[in-house]
Motif scaffolding. Sequence first.
Motif, PDB file in Angstrom:
ATOM      1  N   LEU A 173      85.333  61.597 137.383  1.00 53.45           N
ATOM      2  CA  LEU A 173      84.372  61.466 136.284  1.00 53.45           C
ATOM      3  C   LEU A 173      84.293  62.764 135.482  1.00 53.45           C
ATOM      4  N   LYS A 174      84.336  63.863 136.198  1.00 53.13           N
ATOM      5  CA  LYS A 174      84.287  65.167 135.521  1.00 53.13           C
ATOM      6  C   LYS A 174      85.521  65.341 134.637  1.00 53.13           C
ATOM      7  N   GLU A 175      86.663  64.955 135.188  1.00 51.11           N
ATOM      8  CA  GLU A 175      87.901  65.062 134.394  1.00 51.11           C
ATOM      9  C   GLU A 175      87.840  64.150 133.169  1.00 51.11           C
ATOM     10  N   ALA A 176      87.107  63.044 133.297  1.00 51.44           N
ATOM     11  CA  ALA A 176      86.988  62.117 132.163  1.00 51.44           C
ATOM     12  C   ALA A 176      85.987  62.602 131.125  1.00 51.44           C
ATOM     13  N   GLY A 177      85.391  63.766 131.366  1.00 43.22           N
ATOM     14  CA  GLY A 177      84.504  64.365 130.368  1.00 43.22           C
ATOM     15  C   GLY A 177      83.031  64.078 130.559  1.00 43.22           C
ATOM     16  N   LYS A 178      82.671  63.491 131.704  1.00 41.33           N
ATOM     17  CA  LYS A 178      81.248  63.225 131.949  1.00 41.33           C
ATOM     18  C   LYS A 178      80.505  64.522 132.246  1.00 41.33           C
ATOM     19  N   THR A 179      79.254  64.531 131.873  1.00 44.52           N
ATOM     20  CA  THR A 179      78.385  65.649 132.234  1.00 44.52           C
ATOM     21  C   THR A 179      77.741  65.298 133.575  1.00 44.52           C
ATOM     22  N   LEU A 180      77.848  66.206 134.525  1.00 42.64           N
ATOM     23  CA  LEU A 180      77.297  65.937 135.859  1.00 42.64           C
ATOM     24  C   LEU A 180      76.169  66.912 136.167  1.00 42.64           C
ATOM     25  N   VAL A 181      75.086  66.382 136.672  1.00 47.42           N
ATOM     26  CA  VAL A 181      74.014  67.222 137.222  1.00 47.42           C
ATOM     27  C   VAL A 181      73.759  66.699 138.621  1.00 47.42           C
ATOM     28  N   PHE A 182      73.910  67.556 139.620  1.00 42.01           N
ATOM     29  CA  PHE A 182      73.727  67.042 140.979  1.00 42.01           C
ATOM     30  C   PHE A 182      73.053  68.077 141.868  1.00 42.01           C
ATOM     31  N   ALA A 183      72.245  67.545 142.774  1.00 38.60           N
ATOM     32  CA  ALA A 183      71.640  68.398 143.794  1.00 38.60           C
ATOM     33  C   ALA A 183      72.493  68.272 145.033  1.00 38.60           C
ATOM     34  N   SER A 184      72.695  69.373 145.729  1.00 38.43           N
ATOM     35  CA  SER A 184      73.533  69.301 146.923  1.00 38.43           C
ATOM     36  C   SER A 184      73.119  70.353 147.938  1.00 38.43           C
ATOM     37  N   HIS A 185      73.367  69.999 149.206  1.00 42.24           N
ATOM     38  CA  HIS A 185      73.187  70.951 150.296  1.00 42.24           C
ATOM     39  C   HIS A 185      74.512  71.541 150.716  1.00 42.24           C
ATOM     40  N   ARG A 186      75.595  70.988 150.177  1.00 44.47           N
ATOM     41  CA  ARG A 186      76.907  71.291 150.726  1.00 44.47           C
ATOM     42  C   ARG A 186      77.703  72.222 149.816  1.00 44.47           C
ATOM     43  N   PRO A 187      78.015  73.410 150.323  1.00 44.84           N
ATOM     44  CA  PRO A 187      78.766  74.375 149.518  1.00 44.84           C
ATOM     45  C   PRO A 187      80.126  73.829 149.087  1.00 44.84           C
ATOM     46  N   ASP A 188      80.778  73.037 149.971  1.00 44.90           N
ATOM     47  CA  ASP A 188      82.101  72.515 149.614  1.00 44.90           C
ATOM     48  C   ASP A 188      82.029  71.633 148.371  1.00 44.90           C
ATOM     49  N   GLU A 189      80.969  70.827 148.272  1.00 43.90           N
ATOM     50  CA  GLU A 189      80.805  69.978 147.093  1.00 43.90           C
ATOM     51  C   GLU A 189      80.556  70.816 145.850  1.00 43.90           C
ATOM     52  N   VAL A 190      79.696  71.811 146.026  1.00 43.27           N
ATOM     53  CA  VAL A 190      79.341  72.661 144.878  1.00 43.27           C
ATOM     54  C   VAL A 190      80.586  73.371 144.374  1.00 43.27           C
ATOM     55  N   ILE A 191      81.373  73.906 145.308  1.00 38.42           N
ATOM     56  CA  ILE A 191      82.578  74.639 144.912  1.00 38.42           C
ATOM     57  C   ILE A 191      83.595  73.692 144.271  1.00 38.42           C
ATOM     58  N   SER A 192      83.699  72.483 144.805  1.00 39.27           N
ATOM     59  CA  SER A 192      84.684  71.531 144.281  1.00 39.27           C
ATOM     60  C   SER A 192      84.322  71.012 142.901  1.00 39.27           C
ATOM     61  N   LEU A 193      83.021  70.855 142.653  1.00 33.76           N
ATOM     62  CA  LEU A 193      82.623  70.119 141.449  1.00 33.76           C
ATOM     63  C   LEU A 193      81.960  70.958 140.361  1.00 33.76           C
ATOM     64  N   ALA A 194      81.160  71.951 140.776  1.00 31.19           N
ATOM     65  CA  ALA A 194      80.249  72.564 139.804  1.00 31.19           C
ATOM     66  C   ALA A 194      80.917  73.657 138.965  1.00 31.19           C
ATOM     67  N   ASP A 195      80.529  73.705 137.693  1.00 33.71           N
ATOM     68  CA  ASP A 195      80.884  74.837 136.840  1.00 33.71           C
ATOM     69  C   ASP A 195      79.774  75.884 136.927  1.00 33.71           C
ATOM     70  N   THR A 196      78.562  75.397 137.029  1.00 36.85           N
ATOM     71  CA  THR A 196      77.389  76.275 137.051  1.00 36.85           C
ATOM     72  C   THR A 196      76.500  75.863 138.221  1.00 36.85           C
ATOM     73  N   VAL A 197      75.869  76.860 138.826  1.00 36.23           N
ATOM     74  CA  VAL A 197      74.954  76.569 139.932  1.00 36.23           C
ATOM     75  C   VAL A 197      73.592  77.178 139.602  1.00 36.23           C
ATOM     76  N   ILE A 198      72.577  76.364 139.753  1.00 33.05           N
ATOM     77  CA  ILE A 198      71.209  76.881 139.621  1.00 33.05           C
ATOM     78  C   ILE A 198      70.642  76.983 141.029  1.00 33.05           C
ATOM     79  N   VAL A 199      70.269  78.186 141.410  1.00 34.56           N
ATOM     80  CA  VAL A 199      69.703  78.397 142.740  1.00 34.56           C
ATOM     81  C   VAL A 199      68.186  78.324 142.616  1.00 34.56           C
ATOM     82  N   LEU A 200      67.621  77.342 143.311  1.00 32.55           N
ATOM     83  CA  LEU A 200      66.167  77.145 143.274  1.00 32.55           C
ATOM     84  C   LEU A 200      65.557  77.589 144.595  1.00 32.55           C
ATOM     85  N   GLU A 201      64.432  78.241 144.511  1.00 36.36           N
ATOM     86  CA  GLU A 201      63.691  78.583 145.723  1.00 36.36           C
ATOM     87  C   GLU A 201      62.211  78.430 145.443  1.00 36.36           C
ATOM     88  N   ARG A 202      61.565  77.619 146.243  1.00 34.30           N
ATOM     89  CA  ARG A 202      60.126  77.345 146.065  1.00 34.30           C
ATOM     90  C   ARG A 202      59.784  76.990 144.622  1.00 34.30           C
TER      91      ARG A 202
END
Lengths: 293, 293
Positions: A173-202
């Motif tokens: 989907l990303k290759e097809a040009g979709k914009t993705l916003v996703f929450a994840s606990h898994r670093p492997d997913e974040v590294i595989s998919l994300a261009d940008t990471v927002i780190v949230l705490e409290r």
Amino acid sequence: MIVAEHVTKRFGRAVAVRDAGLNVRAGEALALWGSNGAGKTTLIRCLLGVTRFQGRATIGGKSVKRHGRAARALVGYVPQELAFHDDVRMGSAMAFFAALRRVDPARAREVLAEVGLTGHERKRVRDLSGGMKQRLALAIALLSDPPVIVLDEPTSNLDAAGRGEVVQTLQRLKEAGKTLVFASHRPDEVISLADTVIVLERGVVQRVTTPLELWPTEKPVQVVRLYLSKASEAEAAQTLRDAGHAVHLNGHGLCVAVPRDRKAEPISVLARRHIEVRNIEVMDDVRVEEVAP
Amino acid sequence: MSAQAISVALPRPSIPPTLLGGTWSFARREFRDAMSSRWFVLYTVAFTVLAVGVSFLSLSGSGSHGFAGFGRTAAGLLNLIMLVVPLMALTAGAGAIAGERERGTLMYLLAQPVSRSQILIGKYVGLAVALTCSLCAGFGVSAGVLAWRAGGVGVRSFVVLVGLTILLALAMLSVGVLISVLSRRSSVAVGISLFVWLALVFLSDLGLMAGSLIFKLRVQEIFALAALNPLQSFKMGVIVSMNASLDVLGPVGAYASHVLGDAMPWVLAGSILVWVTLPLTAAMVIFARRKSI
């Protein structure tokens, strides 16, 4: 494509999200990273306009507060676990959402085929496995071919095979040009998919960064998750950081990025400080070269 | 994000459903769910069996045919309707929103390109149609018994009885939906709706009797208070429609007949109609303004 400014959400006196902001360009993949209760799900709900909040959020230039229906028409949403009436058959569920999205019923068959669910239309939702439910949620999200896909920890209830399938679909989907916003606990997913990471705490945005900054390494890495007693987590994180490891506490253990040939190194570091590791989980392979600039 | 950029990323137009289209989708789904619900089927069967039983026994017991026989049947049905129909409608409405909230499906539905009003009205319409079908089944079989034993006498009164019953069901459904919007769990909503049912069916009569004795209420005050209860309005409306005098209700009935005259059926139907619109409007406003899901 998605802009949020000064988003604040309170539940009584508790602040779930405080003054958060983000700007996601068309075709970009943004990951929301943080521990349980960090505010990832609440921020997603604010972005979708399904919960009231202070501040401003737009999708494709449409305010989610004033033009919520039009804004949400641009979004396909995938929850942590598909919540739909258990008695409903998959085909009926697709027909219902196709009608809601004003999509030709033939398109429903098309997307079911895309996610590999052809032939299961007569199955009831309650009879689907976790992976099939998640693929159904993805199919529903893709019905109207929206430009934005929002996912709230889409793989958290799946086994390794199920996770792999979902991540592969998201990569397509990303290759097809979709914009993705996703929450994840898994670093492997974040590294595989994300261009940008927002780190949230409290509920507060701590950093807006990239996966490579979060887990810096030139070599192929794997992420190992270490499970320790709650009391020793903070000390262990600091010890590993002092030893030069990229570490993140996310409410599901301690995530440490390690070179693939030295996966046991963090355990040795902690053992020297007499910090006991109760369990270890090696996450799926991460190919850093794919996301390297 | 420019409009051009969106159209590039959006091969198929993502158009939110029209207000009517979205509402209709929810109405159809709710109708199907209600008709396949065990509780609903049980209520329908129970109402049909009781209605036929009451009709048959009333006519047999009267030993007469024609209008006198119909009068006894209508009186028997009246008491049955006042017990069963509010219970059916209140509990059906109570599960409408609270059930979705409890299952976690409400969040998923709200994330679609629909407004909260569309969801609420769609569910209301679907349940209203299902209730009407259920009541018509009971009345239909009962009408068959009447036609067989009493001939075509009292057709107009029977139609008015059916119409007022449907109006009463819609009023109780509105109250049920309001309770549902205010409750977080469906069990709480059903509990509250049972209490409301008890209050309307039994406690209000007792309260009115006690109040008239303690506060020495005047007849016009007693009539006004009685007409505030949709069940009492329904009862008086049915009695009036049978060309019977409200004198059977004592001085209060005589006063109402004298003051309202021919406007009486309209006043009583209007009182029930207020119970249809006010709780439903309140439910819509509260649901739309709710800060969280």
